[in-house]
Design an enzyme around this catalytic site. Structure first.
Site, PDB file in Angstrom:
ATOM      1  N   GLU A 247       0.886  -1.176   0.000  1.00 17.24           N
ATOM      2  CA  GLU A 247       0.000   0.000   0.000  1.00 17.24           C
ATOM      3  C   GLU A 247       0.915   1.215   0.000  1.00 17.24           C
ATOM      4  O   GLU A 247       1.483   1.569   1.035  1.00 17.24           O
ATOM      5  CB  GLU A 247      -0.877   0.006   1.272  1.00 17.24           C
ATOM      6  CG  GLU A 247      -1.845  -1.142   1.386  1.00 17.24           C
ATOM      7  CD  GLU A 247      -3.054  -1.003   0.463  1.00 17.24           C
ATOM      8  OE1 GLU A 247      -3.120  -0.043  -0.318  1.00 17.24           O
ATOM      9  OE2 GLU A 247      -3.916  -1.888   0.517  1.00 17.24           O
ATOM     10  N   CYS A 281      -2.252   9.451   2.445  1.00 15.00           N
ATOM     11  CA  CYS A 281      -1.976   8.823   1.146  1.00 15.00           C
ATOM     12  C   CYS A 281      -3.085   9.123   0.147  1.00 15.00           C
ATOM     13  O   CYS A 281      -2.846   9.260  -1.042  1.00 15.00           O
ATOM     14  CB  CYS A 281      -1.817   7.321   1.321  1.00 15.00           C
ATOM     15  SG  CYS A 281      -3.192   6.576   2.209  1.00 15.00           S
TER      16      CYS A 281
HETATM   17  P1  NAD Z   1       8.373   4.964   4.685  1.00 11.93           P
HETATM   18  O1  NAD Z   1       8.360   4.180   3.447  1.00 11.93           O
HETATM   19  O2  NAD Z   1       9.500   5.887   4.927  1.00 11.93           O
HETATM   20  O3  NAD Z   1       8.321   4.004   5.967  1.00 11.93           O
HETATM   21  C1  NAD Z   1       7.287   3.079   6.192  1.00 11.93           C
HETATM   22  C2  NAD Z   1       7.774   1.986   7.119  1.00 11.93           C
HETATM   23  O4  NAD Z   1       8.782   1.220   6.457  1.00 11.93           O
HETATM   24  C3  NAD Z   1       8.400   2.475   8.420  1.00 11.93           C
HETATM   25  O5  NAD Z   1       7.978   1.636   9.468  1.00 11.93           O
HETATM   26  C4  NAD Z   1       9.884   2.307   8.166  1.00 11.93           C
HETATM   27  O6  NAD Z   1      10.658   2.138   9.324  1.00 11.93           O
HETATM   28  C5  NAD Z   1       9.894   1.048   7.324  1.00 11.93           C
HETATM   29  N1  NAD Z   1      11.087   0.857   6.483  1.00 11.93           N
HETATM   30  C6  NAD Z   1      11.962   1.783   6.047  1.00 11.93           C
HETATM   31  N2  NAD Z   1      12.910   1.197   5.277  1.00 11.93           N
HETATM   32  C7  NAD Z   1      12.613  -0.117   5.223  1.00 11.93           C
HETATM   33  C8  NAD Z   1      13.193  -1.248   4.564  1.00 11.93           C
HETATM   34  N3  NAD Z   1      14.277  -1.134   3.806  1.00 11.93           N
HETATM   35  N4  NAD Z   1      12.598  -2.448   4.721  1.00 11.93           N
HETATM   36  C9  NAD Z   1      11.477  -2.578   5.458  1.00 11.93           C
HETATM   37  N5  NAD Z   1      10.889  -1.558   6.106  1.00 11.93           N
HETATM   38  C10 NAD Z   1      11.443  -0.336   5.993  1.00 11.93           C
HETATM   39  O7  NAD Z   1       6.989   5.746   4.710  1.00 11.93           O
HETATM   40  P2  NAD Z   1       6.496   6.832   5.736  1.00 11.93           P
HETATM   41  O8  NAD Z   1       7.226   8.116   5.516  1.00 11.93           O
HETATM   42  O9  NAD Z   1       6.474   6.262   7.108  1.00 11.93           O
HETATM   43  O10 NAD Z   1       4.962   6.991   5.298  1.00 11.93           O
HETATM   44  C11 NAD Z   1       4.529   7.874   4.313  1.00 11.93           C
HETATM   45  C12 NAD Z   1       4.247   7.129   3.024  1.00 11.93           C
HETATM   46  O11 NAD Z   1       3.298   6.105   3.253  1.00 11.93           O
HETATM   47  C13 NAD Z   1       3.621   8.028   1.969  1.00 11.93           C
HETATM   48  O12 NAD Z   1       4.185   7.742   0.722  1.00 11.93           O
HETATM   49  C14 NAD Z   1       2.159   7.617   1.995  1.00 11.93           C
HETATM   50  O13 NAD Z   1       1.460   7.886   0.808  1.00 11.93           O
HETATM   51  C15 NAD Z   1       2.265   6.162   2.270  1.00 11.93           C
HETATM   52  N6  NAD Z   1       1.011   5.646   2.808  1.00 11.93           N
HETATM   53  C16 NAD Z   1       0.263   4.823   2.016  1.00 11.93           C
HETATM   54  C17 NAD Z   1      -0.955   4.346   2.483  1.00 11.93           C
HETATM   55  C18 NAD Z   1      -1.807   3.442   1.637  1.00 11.93           C
HETATM   56  O14 NAD Z   1      -2.700   2.820   2.186  1.00 11.93           O
HETATM   57  N7  NAD Z   1      -1.588   3.328   0.340  1.00 11.93           N
HETATM   58  C19 NAD Z   1      -1.395   4.675   3.770  1.00 11.93           C
HETATM   59  C20 NAD Z   1      -0.610   5.511   4.531  1.00 11.93           C
HETATM   60  C21 NAD Z   1       0.606   5.985   4.053  1.00 11.93           C
END
Ligand code: NAD
Length: 504
Positions: A247, A281
């Site tokens: 997502e 998002c």
């Molecule tokens: P992010 O991708 O920076 O981090 C998300 C999670 O992934 C965190 O828990 C982080 O610690 C973890 N992470 C980071 N690197 C990783 C790796 N290499 N392997 C596994 N996990 C890792 O995102 P964010 O800044 O926390 O959130 C914002 C983003 O999330 C925006 O792009 C937003 O659109 C998206 N989002 C999407 C939805 C949806 O349902 N489509 C919902 C909410 C947020």
């Protein structure tokens, strides 16, 4: 009331990190940075507990999930306080997030048996003498990796569908919202003291901890976050062929057609674009308005945006940016747009007063600028005027993303909605498809794949199993040697009878 945070005292990890309020800097909690070994231990506990949970069956699982919703509802004040202290978002927004989460948990618990129970399938003419059954089985342990922007909803939704389908769960919340994520994970055991401790486990830390969870041998990763991280998650999961649900981000467009109620459209766009400081998002980031109604629409937008309040009060419309780095993204997008000829209808670079950003509305923004192409994730709404709805649809679809979308039209909403390339579309409102648990939620393109919510969301955390049983013999079996003329004749007859008639 202030939430009790166990990790301050419970952690034995060598390294920790602190969580603070994004605006006041007030300390919220200290959390472990879990290593790959720590992650492996939590996953092993979850695997142990998964057998007990799967063995309970639908009715007993539902009972425990209902206890869980009741527990969360009784602790809603504490949860809202924690969400506010950690992310800075108004408590009303956390409350709304919790309500949506409870709807999902309840729905998943109530519908799991209907969606996943064993069913009889028609065997077809070729296998007439066989009983055919389709059953859905738990995967085992699901890893749920969550972002910071919906710190309660995302972990709880992942847990809800995975648990309802009979799996144990390990949650990895964002490093910016671990207090809420850990609270969400621990809430299940608090509501259900009879459940084995590891059934809903959690790990905290940064990207390395998340990557360790991807490589830990869990049976599925449900990842919510940015596109870049989604690619890394998928690559890490590929090493063990661990299935993934992604997502990811969005750049949702709204179309305002010639026959739109412009007042209603303006009101919804302002809310959809600025709610939670645009850190959603499915936030409205682009608007394409038909030129016949553009002047009226822009007037309505401006008058509404000018009344928006930004701050820390419970009744502020939105609060600070949760993640400091996001302020720089917003500044870059607004600078790029203005440098390339866009006009600020409301606000501008002066509106950026980190960690707060007052509303910014940009018009006539070049379609190839970063404010149109990339996810801004801030309180910035781009509004471009288009000659007609066809052009609006073309531009709305001219993006790598495809999460949500919306259209305002009194007479042609469904036709326009059908042409929008997105996981969900709302007609004459915004974002509502997210709040209906029976509707699957997810994206296309760079917004990811797989679905939370609804029947698809339950099947996402299950594996389909096909079982056939011979009911009676039919003389010479198809599934045995030696090959005979009789077999040949039977197959030929079935083939001709069933398929040779032309259907008009
Ligand atoms: P992010 O991708 O920076 O981090 C998300 C999670 O992934 C965190 O828990 C982080 O610690 C973890 N992470 C980071 N690197 C990783 C790796 N290499 N392997 C596994 N996990 C890792 O995102 P964010 O800044 O926390 O959130 C914002 C983003 O999330 C925006 O792009 C937003 O659109 C998206 N989002 C999407 C939805 C949806 O349902 N489509 C919902 C909410 C947020």
């Amino acid at each position: 009331m202030t939430a009790q945070l166990t990790p301050d005292t419970a952690t034995s990890a060598a390294q920790t990190f602190d969580l603070t309020h994004p605006s006041t800097g007030a300390h919220v909690g200290t959390y472990p940075i879990h290593t790959a070994d720590d992650v492996a231990a939590v996953v092993a506990d979850a695997r142990q507990a998964a057998r007990w949970w799967a063995g309970l069956g639908f009715a007993e699982r539902k009972r425990r999930m209902n206890r869980w919703t009741a527990w969360l509802a009784r602790h809603s004040d504490e949860i809202c306080d924690l969400g506010y202290r950690e992310t800075g978002k108004p408590k009303g927004d956390v409350q709304f997030e919790l309500l949506a989460s409870l709807e999902d948990i309840k729905w998943a618990a109530r519908n799991a048996e209907r969606v996943l129970k064993e069913r009889k399938i028609a065997p077809g003419a070729a296998m007439l003498n066989f009983d055919a059954r389709l059953s859905y089985h738990p995967l085992g342990v699901a890893g749920v990796i969550a972002p910071w922007n919906f710190p309660m909803y995302t972990p709880l939704c992942g847990m809800a569908y995975a648990l309802a389908a009979g799996n144990a769960v390990v949650v990895k919340p964002s490093e910016f919202s671990s207090a809420t994520g850990v609270y969400a994970a621990e809430s299940f055991a608090k509501a259900n003291p009879d459940a084995p401790a590891g059934l809903v486990g959690w790990v905290t830390g940064f990207g390395e901890t998340g990557a360790a969870l991807c490589r830990s041998g869990v049976d599925k990763i449900a990842f919510t976050g940015s596109v870049g991280t989604g690619r890394r998650v998928m690559a890490a999961c590929a090493e063990n062929l661990t299935p993934v649900l992604l997502e990811l981000g969005g750049k949702d467009a709204t179309i305002v057609a010639d026959d739109a109620d412009v007042g209603a459209a303006a009101s919804a766009v302002v809310w959809g674009g600025l709610w939670h400081a645009g850190q959603a998002c499915v936030g409205i980031e682009r608007v394409y308005v038909a030129e016949s109604v553009a002047p009226a629409f822009l007037r309505e937008v401006r008058s509404r945006v000018e009344n928006i309040t930004v701050g820390l009060d419970d009744l502020s419309d939105y609060g600070p940016m949760t993640m400091p780095g996001q302020v720089d993204v917003v500044r870059r997008h607004v600078t790029d747009a203005l440098d390339r000829g866009a006009t600020a209808l409301v606000g501008g670079l002066d509106s950026i007063k980190a960690p707060f950003i007052e509303p910014i509305v940009l018009v006539d923004v070049p379609e190839d600028s970063s404010a149109v192409r990339e996810e801004t994730f801030g309180p910035v709404i781009v509004i471009n005027t288009v000659p007609d709805v066809d052009e609006a649809i073309r531009r709305a679809n001219a993006t790598d993303f495809g999460l949500g979308s919306s259209v305002f039209s009194e007479n042609h909403g469904p036709e326009i909605a059908a042409l929008l390339r997105a996981g969900g579309t709302t007609i004459n409102s915004v974002l509502t498809f997210v709040g209906i648990p029976s509707l699957p939620f997810g994206g296309v393109g760079d917004s990811g794949f797989g679905r939370f919510h609804g029947d698809d969301g339950l099947r996402e955390f299950s594996r389909a199993k096909s079982t056939t049983r011979k009911k009676f013999g039919m003389g010479k079996e198809m599934q045995e040697f030696p090959r005979t003329k009789q077999q040949f004749t039977i197959v030929r007859r079935v083939l001709k009878l069933k398929f040779s008639r032309r259907l008009h």
